[in-house]
Design a protein around this motif. Structure first.
Motif, mmCIF file in Angstrom:
data_model
loop_
_atom_site.group_PDB
_atom_site.id
_atom_site.type_symbol
_atom_site.label_atom_id
_atom_site.label_comp_id
_atom_site.label_asym_id
_atom_site.label_seq_id
_atom_site.Cartn_x
_atom_site.Cartn_y
_atom_site.Cartn_z
ATOM 1 N N GLY A 193 -1.009 -6.519 60.441
ATOM 2 C CA GLY A 193 -0.331 -5.230 60.332
ATOM 3 C C GLY A 193 0.559 -5.073 59.119
ATOM 4 O O GLY A 193 1.377 -4.142 59.063
ATOM 5 N N HIS A 194 0.392 -5.919 58.105
ATOM 6 C CA HIS A 194 1.325 -5.859 56.984
ATOM 7 C C HIS A 194 1.256 -4.507 56.274
ATOM 8 O O HIS A 194 0.190 -4.040 55.885
ATOM 9 N N GLY A 195 2.417 -3.894 56.092
ATOM 10 C CA GLY A 195 2.508 -2.614 55.405
ATOM 11 C C GLY A 195 2.199 -1.417 56.267
ATOM 12 O O GLY A 195 2.323 -0.282 55.819
ATOM 13 N N GLU A 213 -4.766 -6.684 50.565
ATOM 14 C CA GLU A 213 -3.959 -6.026 51.583
ATOM 15 C C GLU A 213 -2.838 -5.215 50.941
ATOM 16 O O GLU A 213 -2.514 -4.108 51.410
ATOM 17 N N LEU A 214 -2.252 -5.736 49.878
ATOM 18 C CA LEU A 214 -1.164 -5.020 49.204
ATOM 19 C C LEU A 214 -1.687 -3.746 48.544
ATOM 20 O O LEU A 214 -0.968 -2.753 48.434
ATOM 21 N N GLN A 237 -13.466 -9.265 56.721
ATOM 22 C CA GLN A 237 -12.199 -9.772 57.224
ATOM 23 C C GLN A 237 -12.185 -11.307 57.251
ATOM 24 O O GLN A 237 -13.189 -11.943 57.567
ATOM 25 N N THR A 238 -11.019 -11.860 56.910
ATOM 26 C CA THR A 238 -10.848 -13.307 56.998
ATOM 27 C C THR A 238 -10.387 -13.708 58.390
ATOM 28 O O THR A 238 -10.889 -14.668 58.985
ATOM 29 N N LEU A 239 -9.405 -12.993 58.919
ATOM 30 C CA LEU A 239 -8.897 -13.212 60.271
ATOM 31 C C LEU A 239 -8.491 -14.670 60.512
ATOM 32 O O LEU A 239 -8.826 -15.281 61.525
ATOM 33 N N ASP A 249 -7.228 -8.823 56.826
ATOM 34 C CA ASP A 249 -7.754 -8.413 58.128
ATOM 35 C C ASP A 249 -7.788 -6.897 58.274
ATOM 36 O O ASP A 249 -7.851 -6.372 59.380
ATOM 37 N N ASP A 250 -7.754 -6.155 57.162
ATOM 38 C CA ASP A 250 -7.788 -4.693 57.211
ATOM 39 C C ASP A 250 -9.195 -4.193 57.533
ATOM 40 O O ASP A 250 -10.195 -4.877 57.288
#
Length: 549
Positions: A193-195, A213-214, A237-239, A249-250
């Motif tokens: 859930g970053h960001g 992700e950034l 996804q790496t997860l 994981d987006d």
């Protein structure tokens, strides 16, 4: 009940041996996948839930587009459930800003026709979805970005299919574009859930340092928002929950304009305007609504370089030919500005050029060049091979433009005599009209632009008289448009001229550093451009040409 029926029943649940075997196999498979991938059964359920929600949301966006002929604006990511306007699109469609709520971010696209996108919360309630569709399987809000132009009233009906190249870009893990023309993107920030913005409108900080992700959250590794650009990364996804900071994981979904097509959408070619910026040694491309698309060319003599280019012409395949006047050659480019080939060298022999100015493409795709200081017109095929030539009538000075009418006849401007001369498709002189002066049907001693409209009438840029004149195919005067000045409908040294498929007349108002558009009846419609070297700026705009995509 027979004994056979009892023999296959087990326990209170009533499973048969076969049913129990199937259940055990499924449990083993799920457990095996979970162990191998490092994903728990709970995380797998959240992932599947998110994917199903995203599919439902995309279906709802399509239904909204069908019902309203546009897409909704984003909502506000910082609102919590129960707050007014939670899950509602931004107040002003077509801009997605202002009022309450407003989209959280807006920014320019890269090389796209409609170049501004807005991003914010998914307007789930506007789409008729339950409030739970505001968030993904991990309880964080979906991000929704949309090309602002596609939120305006009647957005889809206004532009031909494929002509609206959206402002949203989606790349793969290596930065290669999956799409540079999407009209919306939908993002879940996955398990870490970053960001993301939580259900209650707070920013999630998982400390991610994954560059992709950034990119998707437009934030730094502390979750703090940075500058917004409508670019997103879609990848596997790496997860890897043991290394969440490096994990991607987006989930990202997107659609281009053609993917939201309906049976009643407009169809046909996308027509673009190419402007030859003489002093900036470049060509700029604009969409039908005068939106900047791209540019190509720099100063020099190499491939894709120009020295005082003057005119351009488009063919039926979307290619563009540019008269690179100072380099005594013609260069050919794709509709994306990619260099394809060049032909012509300095000289007076067959296939050589001396100050080429006007250029036109016939219905067969052959290229006709006004070889001004050699007092002739030369024909080349689409690959630049010399075919033939014909001399110009009574030529004692340079010529400054060429056009081909529906019959295949040529119209050439003779600035030395202030006349317009017509030639047959075989190059035989037919007739001419005009004389030096400022009266009706007369020209200054500097004619620079010529175009034929769909009805066969001839439009001339009478440069030093600061006007445009229209004549029928026999050379009879029809009307004059424009006066000296800088207001709407006024000119300061008009040069290139082009007519679109609807009969509208576009004029390069060189001294005012702009392009003006008129109806076929001569009424002013619009203008765009200003002095400079940036996008949509001009220093000395010369030729204009229309080309298809």
């Amino acid at each position: 009940m027979t004994g056979a029926g009892r023999a296959h029943s087990w326990g209170a649940g009533g499973f048969t041996l076969l049913e129990l075997s199937i259940v055990l196999v499924i449990i083993a498979l799920v457990a095996g996948m979970t162990i191998q991938s490092g994903i728990s059964v709970v995380e797998t359920a959240r992932l599947v839930s998110t994917q199903k929600k995203m599919k439902t949301i995309q279906d709802a966006l399509m239904q909204y587009r069908i019902a309203n002929d546009r897409l909704p604006c984003p909502g506000n990511l910082t609102l919590a459930p129960g707050i007014a306007n939670y899950g509602i699109e931004a107040a002003n469609s077509g801009t997605c800003t202002g009022g309450t709520p407003a989209a959280n971010f807006s920014g320019a696209g890269l090389t796209n026709t409609f170049s501004t996108a807005a991003e914010g919360a998914l307007p789930a309630l506007t789409l008729g979805l339950p409030p739970d569709f505001m968030v993904d399987g991990w309880g964080n809000q979906f991000r929704y970005a949309v090309d602002i132009s596609m939120t305006a009233s009647g957005a889809f009906a206004a532009v031909n299919i494929g002509c609206a190249n959206g402002a949203v870009t989606v790349t793969d893990a290596n930065g290669n574009a999956r799409s540079t023309s999407s009209i919306y993107a939908l993002v879940s920030h996955g398990a870490n859930g970053h960001g993301a913005y939580t259900r209650n409108g707070a920013i999630m900080n998982a400390g991610s340092v994954n560059i992709n992700e950034l990119t998707n959250c437009h934030c730094n590794s502390s979750g703090t928002p940075t500058s917004y650009a409508p670019t997103y990364v879609q990848m596997q996804q790496t997860l890897d929950f043991a290394n969440a900071q490096d994990s991607y994981d987006d989930l990202v979904a997107y659609k281009e304009r053609w993917q939201m097509q309906t049976t009643w959408d407009r169809t046909g070619k996308c027509i673009y305007l190419y402007t030859v910026d003489y002093s900036n040694d470049r060509v700029q491309k604009f969409a039908p609504g005068s939106q900047y698309v791209l540019q190509f060319g720099t100063s020099g003599s190499g491939n894709s370089q120009f020295s005082g280019p003057q005119f351009a012409a488009g063919d039926s395949w979307g290619n563009v030919y540019v008269a690179d006047t100072g380099n005594n050659r013609i260069q050919k480019f794709s509709s994306l500005g990619t260099y394809l080939l060049q032909f012509g060298t300095a000289g007076s022999g067959n296939g050589q050029l001396n100050y080429p100015t006007g250029i036109a493409v016939d219905q067969s795709g052959n290229v006709w060049v006004d070889d001004a200081d050699n007092f002739r017109v030369q024909e080349f095929n689409a690959t630049g091979n010399y075919l033939t030539q014909f001399p110009l009538h009574n030529a004692v000075g340079g010529t400054t433009g060429i056009a081909i009418d529906g019959s295949g006849n040529f119209w050439v401007l003779d600035w030395a005599h202030s006349t317009v001369n017509e030639y047959s498709s075989a190059g035989a002189y037919l007739t001419g009209f005009g004389s030096s002066g400022s009266g009706i049907g007369q020209f200054s001693n500097y004619l620079f632009g010529i175009a034929i409209d769909p009805s066969g009438n001839v439009w001339i840029s009478d440069t030093h008289n600061n006007r445009v004149q229209e004549f029928d195919s026999s050379g009879h005067f029809l009307q004059a448009v424009g006066t000296s000045g800088s207001g709407n409908g006024q000119f300061n040294s008009p040069q290139g001229i082009a007519v679109d498929t609807s009969g509208n007349v576009w004029v390069a108002d060189a001294g005012n550093y702009r392009i003006q558009k008129f109806t076929n009846a001569g009424a002013f419609v619009s203008a765009f451009g200003s002095w400079g070297t940036g996008n949509s700026n001009f220093s000395d705009v010369a030729g204009l040409a229309f080309g298809s995509q």
